[in-house]
Scaffold this motif. Structure first.
Motif, PDB file in Angstrom:
ATOM      1  N   VAL A  68       0.845  -1.186   0.000  1.00  0.00           N
ATOM      2  CA  VAL A  68       0.000   0.000   0.000  1.00  0.00           C
ATOM      3  C   VAL A  68       0.883   1.239   0.000  1.00  0.00           C
ATOM      4  CG1 VAL A  68      -0.221   0.039   2.511  1.00  0.00           C
ATOM      5  CG2 VAL A  68      -1.940   1.172   1.125  1.00  0.00           C
ATOM      6  N   GLN A  90      -4.856   6.814  -0.397  1.00  0.00           N
ATOM      7  CA  GLN A  90      -4.142   5.545  -0.367  1.00  0.00           C
ATOM      8  C   GLN A  90      -4.465   4.760  -1.609  1.00  0.00           C
ATOM      9  OE1 GLN A  90      -5.447   3.571   3.251  1.00  0.00           O
ATOM     10  NE2 GLN A  90      -3.402   3.716   4.125  1.00  0.00           N
ATOM     11  N   GLY A 129      -3.987   0.618  -2.855  1.00  0.00           N
ATOM     12  CA  GLY A 129      -3.567  -0.720  -2.490  1.00  0.00           C
ATOM     13  C   GLY A 129      -2.908  -1.440  -3.651  1.00  0.00           C
ATOM     14  N   SER A 130      -2.435  -2.648  -3.366  1.00  0.00           N
ATOM     15  CA  SER A 130      -1.716  -3.421  -4.372  1.00  0.00           C
ATOM     16  C   SER A 130      -2.601  -3.763  -5.562  1.00  0.00           C
ATOM     17  CB  SER A 130      -1.155  -4.702  -3.760  1.00  0.00           C
ATOM     18  OG  SER A 130      -2.197  -5.478  -3.194  1.00  0.00           O
ATOM     19  N   THR A 140      -8.485   2.458  -4.213  1.00  0.00           N
ATOM     20  CA  THR A 140      -8.084   3.758  -3.688  1.00  0.00           C
ATOM     21  C   THR A 140      -9.029   4.214  -2.574  1.00  0.00           C
ATOM     22  OG1 THR A 140      -9.360   4.875  -5.406  1.00  0.00           O
ATOM     23  CG2 THR A 140      -7.024   4.497  -5.849  1.00  0.00           C
TER      24      THR A 140
END
Length: 119
Positions: free
Chosen positions: A32, A49, A51-52, A56
């Motif tokens: 992240v 943010q 993530g992988s 969002t």
């Protein structure tokens, strides 16, 4: 492993800036990436943010104006900031949570970049 931020500066209200956060070193996978900001006299707060898997998350105050993205091939994350307001003025920090090639976890912060929105 090192994080280097760039892209801050002075911009007029309504203007745009794009921040970059480049990670160098033996990163196997990024879990992240987050952008945070801290204004004078205030606590650091999460801005966005990713993530992988590409999911969002945004603070309510920036939804519709900011966009976070990531270039996995370059291990670089971006924060596109549009329609900037004076209240967006802060030092912006990136945070990366990742797995190193050694298998060890990695959690680090960039050095911060100043964003000032003022006429």
């Amino acid at each position: 492993v090192q994080l280097v931020e760039s892209g801050g500066g002075l911009v007029q209200p309504g203007g745009s800036l794009r921040l970059s956060c480049a990670a160098s070193g033996s990163i196997s996978s990024v879990i992240v990436t987050g952008w945070y900001r801290q204004a004078p006299g205030k606590q650091r707060e999460l801005v966005a943010q990713i993530g992988s898997g590409g999911s969002t998350n945004y603070a309510d105050s920036v939804k519709g104006r900011f966009a976070i993205s990531r270039d996995n091939a370059k291990n670089t994350a971006y924060l596109q900031m549009n329609s900037l307001k004076p209240e967006d003025t802060a030092v912006y920090y990136c945070n990366v949570v990742a797995r190193l090639e050694s298998g060890r976890p990695f959690n680090s912060w960039g050095q911060g970049t100043q964003v000032t929105v003022s006429s």
